[in-house]
Each structure stands twice: as C-alpha cells, then as structure tokens.
Design a protein around this motif. Structure first.
Motif, short mmCIF file in Angstrom:
data_model
loop_
_atom_site.label_atom_id
_atom_site.label_comp_id
_atom_site.label_asym_id
_atom_site.label_seq_id
_atom_site.Cartn_x
_atom_site.Cartn_y
_atom_site.Cartn_z
N VAL A 24 0.85 -0.99 -0.01
CA VAL A 24 0.04 -0.12 0.25
C VAL A 24 0.97 1.21 0.03
N GLY A 25 1.92 1.14 0.79
CA GLY A 25 2.76 2.42 0.87
C GLY A 25 3.73 2.68 -0.44
N PHE A 26 4.02 1.49 -1.05
CA PHE A 26 4.55 1.40 -2.07
C PHE A 26 3.97 2.04 -3.28
N ILE A 27 2.70 1.64 -3.52
CA ILE A 27 2.22 2.36 -4.77
C ILE A 27 1.67 3.46 -4.52
N SER A 28 1.48 4.01 -3.08
CA SER A 28 1.00 5.32 -2.77
C SER A 28 2.21 6.23 -3.11
N THR A 29 3.40 5.85 -3.29
CA THR A 29 4.49 6.62 -3.23
C THR A 29 4.50 7.45 -4.55
N THR A 30 4.03 6.69 -5.67
CA THR A 30 4.19 7.25 -7.26
C THR A 30 2.68 7.33 -7.66
N SER A 73 -4.15 17.95 -13.17
CA SER A 73 -3.82 19.37 -12.94
C SER A 73 -3.14 19.84 -14.29
N HIS A 74 -2.49 18.80 -15.18
CA HIS A 74 -2.04 19.08 -16.30
C HIS A 74 -0.47 19.87 -15.99
N SER A 75 -0.07 19.31 -14.82
CA SER A 75 1.20 19.97 -14.44
C SER A 75 2.14 18.82 -14.17
N LYS A 76 3.52 18.76 -14.43
CA LYS A 76 4.57 17.85 -14.24
C LYS A 76 5.35 18.01 -13.60
N VAL A 77 5.33 19.36 -12.72
CA VAL A 77 6.29 19.63 -11.94
C VAL A 77 6.43 18.83 -10.63
N ILE A 78 7.73 18.73 -10.26
CA ILE A 78 7.90 18.24 -8.84
C ILE A 78 9.12 19.04 -8.27
N SER A 79 9.02 19.47 -7.08
CA SER A 79 10.21 20.14 -6.48
C SER A 79 11.36 19.50 -6.26
N TYR A 80 12.37 19.95 -6.18
CA TYR A 80 13.78 19.30 -5.87
C TYR A 80 13.52 18.30 -4.50
N SER A 81 13.15 18.83 -3.31
CA SER A 81 13.06 18.32 -2.38
C SER A 81 12.06 17.20 -2.28
N THR A 93 12.47 13.20 -1.70
CA THR A 93 11.64 12.53 -0.67
C THR A 93 10.86 11.23 -1.35
N GLN A 94 10.26 11.47 -2.56
CA GLN A 94 9.56 10.48 -3.26
C GLN A 94 10.60 9.29 -3.75
N GLU A 144 14.26 17.16 -17.16
CA GLU A 144 13.03 16.29 -17.52
C GLU A 144 13.36 14.71 -17.31
N ILE A 145 12.70 14.27 -16.37
CA ILE A 145 12.68 12.79 -15.93
C ILE A 145 11.70 12.06 -16.85
N SER A 146 12.27 11.34 -17.75
CA SER A 146 11.47 10.10 -18.48
C SER A 146 10.86 9.14 -17.63
N SER A 147 10.07 9.62 -16.82
CA SER A 147 9.31 8.70 -16.06
C SER A 147 7.99 9.11 -15.31
N PHE A 148 7.43 8.43 -14.48
CA PHE A 148 6.34 9.12 -13.87
C PHE A 148 6.71 9.21 -12.45
N PHE A 149 7.95 8.74 -12.04
CA PHE A 149 8.21 9.14 -10.46
C PHE A 149 9.78 9.49 -10.74
N CYS A 150 10.49 10.02 -9.63
CA CYS A 150 11.81 10.18 -9.43
C CYS A 150 12.69 8.85 -9.29
N ASP A 151 12.99 8.53 -10.48
CA ASP A 151 14.05 7.19 -10.34
C ASP A 151 15.22 7.72 -10.32
N PRO A 152 16.06 7.15 -9.20
CA PRO A 152 17.26 7.31 -9.00
C PRO A 152 18.37 7.38 -10.09
#
Length: 329
Positions: free
Chosen positions: A83-89, A99-107, A111-112, A185-193
């Motif tokens: 539940v926590g795993f899928i809720s992260t992304t 919201s038609h927004s793809k922005v995520i802050s550095y912090s 965190t994600q 630009e990160i070519s994914s739907f989450f912050c992949d390390p």
C-alpha cells in the motif's frame, strides 16, 4: 498551453547550467494528450483495487485469531508495504494528469525517491523472509513453532526495515552529491534514482557504480536466499512418499513463487537494464509491472489460492454485514 510552458522552463534551466535544480519535470509514460484521460482512469482503478485488496488482507488476518501465524504475520506486513509502495508514485501521477502539471520540487523528488527505495527494498526483503518461513515450515515442521517465534518474526521485519532504510539513504546521499543537472526532464512517472544520476552534468561514473552495486547486492542477496530456501524445499518435497503431501507442500509455496517472479524478476531486470539502456521511456513502462501491477496482484494471488484467507475474508465481511443490520435506522 502547458506543454509550451513546460518546454520553455526546461530550456531556461538548461541554458543557465544550474548549480542546484529547484524542480524537475516528470514526463510520465506518454506525451500524447489523448491518452492522458485513459491513463488517469487506468491507474486510478489499479490504485483503488490495490489499496482495497491489501487492506482487506490486513483486516482479514488481524480479525481472525486462526491466522495469527508467522506466515500471515509476514503477509500482513507485505500488504502494508505494498500500500505504501504504490502510494508513493501513483497518486502523484494521477494528480499531475488532472492538473496538467508535471512539476515536482527538488526536495519533493528526493523525498519520493527515498520513500520509493525504502518500500521497494522492504518488499524485496519481506519476500525473502517469507521464503525462509516456508523453508522452516516444510523442512523442519516439528521445530517450526519454536523457531519462528514472535520475537524472531518481529526481529526479521525490523531488520528488513533497517536494511531498507539504509539502502534508501545511501541512494539519497549519492544523488545529493550531484551539484549540477544538464536537464530537468525525468522520462518517467516518478523520481527514478538511476535517471536522476543520468541527468547530472558532472561525471557520475563512481556514483553509478556505487548505486548499481548496492541495488544489485540487495537483489542478488534476496534472490540467493530465495533460491537456497526453495532448493532445500524441493529436496524435502521429493522425499515425501505421498503425492497428496507433495501437492500440499507445492500449494503453500505457489503463491509466494508467483510474487517472486513478478516483483524481483521484473525489478532486477529494469534496474540492471537501465544501466545500459538508451530508452528511459521503455524502462519507465517496464517499471509499471513491479511498481503498480505486482502490488495489485498480490491480494488476488494470495487470496484466490488460500482457503484460510478466503474463509477469514468471508467471516470478516459477514460480521460487518451483521453489525450494519443490527444498527438502528
């Protein structure tokens, strides 16, 4: 309008050669505007099924004293982690589409990434612990209750959490060493390390080696533990004279093996292939299997093949229905 603004901001960041990025853009799985509503509905449905299914597993186990055993203790922890795993992304992805927004802050990105690695590693560790539990249950059934006592079970979960936390913080520290990004630009739907390191301006060869080595070690150690456990289990099963006993032993391991193949196999494949792959979008699409599909399938795999879980679920649902009918209108 959004696409033009997003592209414009991205170009500004690139020309300034940032010393520290203030935000990133999660490009998602597709740039096609017509696909966005479909992706939103699809992932929202998968998210709701995952959360509901895993919560039902947790409620069924905690409400039935007959399921207060090590195997179901680990399964309830695995459901919580899923539940926590899928809720992260996924919620972030759905909000971005709406919201038609793809922005995520550095912090927010760091965190994600940290929470994502924490839950991913925890998932992997718990699957390994569950393999050890099956090994003790099948190979040493007479000592099972003594060996897999509550103290050991809690210790195994705690160690899994500590190792996962250490893994996530090491990856976090590696990314924090990056002082300049050539793109945002990160070519994914989450912050992949791995993708964050690929965006660095400076040479990150050493950081990449450390990152992939830690990830590979975690995966390889987990897979080695699972292979060792199941080799011992297979040898023990082959010694069983009756076919009924062999079937029962295989049945108790079937659900776990399915999860092992789905989660660890896909996760390791994506993680290692990203080191040499030239197509981040394909890696992002493949990562959907272990980040979204596997947590969604876990409740179905364990409940459909497990009579105890199905029986506990029916008892729980019947009890809730009875309570509602007894309430005054």
């Amino acid at each position: 309008m959004y696409n033009q603004q997003g592209l414009f901001v991205s170009k500004i960041h690139r020309t300034r050669n940032l010393t520290r990025a203030s935000e990133f853009f999660l490009m998602g799985l597709s740039d096609d505007a017509e696909l966005q509503p479909l992706l939103c509905v699809l992932f929202l449905s998968m998210y709701m099924v995952t959360v509901l299914g895993n919560l039902l597993i947790i409620l069924a186990i905690t409400s039935d004293p007959h399921l207060y055993t090590p195997m179901y203790f680990f399964l309830s922890n695995l459901s919580s982690v899923d539940v926590g795993f899928i809720s992260t992304t996924v919620p972030k992805m759905i909000v971005d589409i709406q919201s038609h927004s793809k922005v995520i802050s550095y912090s927010g990105c760091l965190t994600q990434m940290s929470i994502f690695i924490l839950f991913a590693c925890m998932d992997c560790m718990l699957i390994t612990v569950m393999a050890y539990d099956r090994f003790v249950a099948i190979c040493h059934p007479l000592h099972y209750a003594v060996t897999m006592n509550l103290r050991l079970c809690c210790s195994l979960v705690l160690v899994s959490f500590c190792v996962s936390l250490l893994d996530s913080q090491v990856h976090n520290l590696i990314v924090l060493q990056v002082t300049c990004f050539k793109d945002v630009e990160i070519s994914s739907f989450f912050c992949d390390p791995s993708q964050l390191l690929n965006l660095a301006c400076s040479d990150t060869f050493t950081n990449n080696i450390v990152s992939y080595t830690i990830g590979a070690l975690t995966g390889v150690l987990s897979v080695s533990g699972i292979i060792f456990s199941y080799c011992k289990i297979l040898v023990s099963i082959l010694r069983v004279p009756s076919s009924g006993g062999m079937y029962k032993a295989f049945a108790t391991c079937g659900s776990h093996l399915a999860i092992v193949c789905l989660f660890i196999g896909t996760a390791l494949g994506v993680y290692l292939s990203s080191a040499i792959s030239q197509s981040p979008r394909k890696d992002a699409a493949a990562s959907v299997v272990y980040t979204v599909v596997t947590p969604m399938l876990n409740p179905f795999i364990y409940s459909l093949r497990n009579k105890d879980i199905k029986r506990a679920l029916w008892r729980f649902l019947a009890a809730q229905t009875q309570l509602r009918t007894q309430q005054p209108i």
